[in-house]
Design a protein around this motif. Structure first.
Motif, PDB file in Angstrom:
ATOM      1  N   GLU A   1       0.831  -1.206   0.000  1.00 59.93           N
ATOM      2  CA  GLU A   1       0.000   0.000   0.000  1.00 59.93           C
ATOM      3  C   GLU A   1       0.868   1.259   0.000  1.00 59.93           C
TER       4      GLU A   1
ATOM      5  N   ALA B   1       2.438   1.708  -3.443  1.00 58.94           N
ATOM      6  CA  ALA B   1       1.454   2.229  -4.386  1.00 58.94           C
ATOM      7  C   ALA B   1       1.302   3.737  -4.260  1.00 58.94           C
TER       8      ALA B   1
ATOM      9  N   ILE C   1      -4.049  -1.100  -7.342  1.00 64.35           N
ATOM     10  CA  ILE C   1      -3.638   0.131  -6.658  1.00 64.35           C
ATOM     11  C   ILE C   1      -4.472   1.322  -7.109  1.00 64.35           C
TER      12      ILE C   1
ATOM     13  N   LEU D   1       6.129  -3.056  -7.152  1.00 61.88           N
ATOM     14  CA  LEU D   1       4.700  -3.369  -7.183  1.00 61.88           C
ATOM     15  C   LEU D   1       4.452  -4.729  -7.842  1.00 61.88           C
TER      16      LEU D   1
END
Length: 213
Positions: free
Chosen positions: A40, A43, A95, A83
């Motif tokens: 997270e 992203a 994302i 990612l």
């Protein structure tokens, strides 16, 4: 006479420490988040650095801002590798920018017509990545087992060479800006704002990962 780089560091040190003390980072560095919970943050970095490096490219020919445009720092490809490692080949579908990241990106784009405003955000992010970010990288490698090639590439700056030498050169360029007192205060305010906006991104991240747990 105190150099501007020293004035800037001293004036914003409390903001820097506040950002580092954010609870999301404590959870992350304590090994209490899943790989997806770490993803997270990657992203949100991805969207922020698309904006920051996009402004860098747009200002490359500016006589002031251009002195702080370093293609060797660009993070898009490194973040995409990270990612892909965390979320797999369909990472783009996983994302989205958070509300706080939208606000940060909007501010980065807003100051694109003010060279020293761009420098303020560039300084806040990249000097942090080249300093405390290196400790974060080492801890993440221990926690998640990532290696160069994906997972922590965001923090790897092989093209820069010696990080201490690069940071010294960066400070030299800050000092060479030759800003008057009014503009120095304006830059300091923008760096403080940059820290605040980045801290808000992390605070929202904590809420997101806790809600998903």
């Amino acid at each position: 006479m105190t150099s501007f780089s020293e004035i800037l560091k001293t004036a914003t040190w409390a903001d820097h420490e506040s950002a580092e003390d954010e609870s999301y980072l404590k959870e992350l560095m304590g090994g209490r988040l899943s790989a997806e919970g770490y993803g997270e943050m990657i992203a949100q970095h991805y969207f922020a650095y698309l904006a920051l490096d996009g402004v860098s490219k747009a200002l490359a020919g500016d006589p002031v801002a251009g002195r702080f445009v370093f293609p060797e720092l660009y993070r898009q490809e490194a973040l995409e590798r990270d990612l892909h490692t965390v979320y797999g080949p369909a990472w783009r579908d996983r994302i989205a920018p958070s509300k706080a990241t939208h606000t940060l990106v909007a501010r980065i784009n807003q100051v694109a017509d003010w060279p020293c405003g761009y420098i303020a955000h560039h300084y806040t992010r990249y000097m942090g990545d080249l300093s405390g970010g290196q400790f974060i990288r080492m801890e993440l490698q221990k926690i998640y087992g990532y290696a160069k090639g994906g997972g922590v590439d965001f923090y790897i700056f092989d093209q820069v060479g010696s990080l201490p030498r690069f940071k010294n050169e960066y400070r030299t360029r800050l000092d060479a800006l030759n800003l008057d007192e009014r503009e120095q205060r304006r830059v300091i305010r923008e760096v403080k704002l940059a820290y605040q906006l980045n801290t808000e991104v992390l605070a929202e991240l904590l809420h997101t990962v806790k809600a998903a747990a």
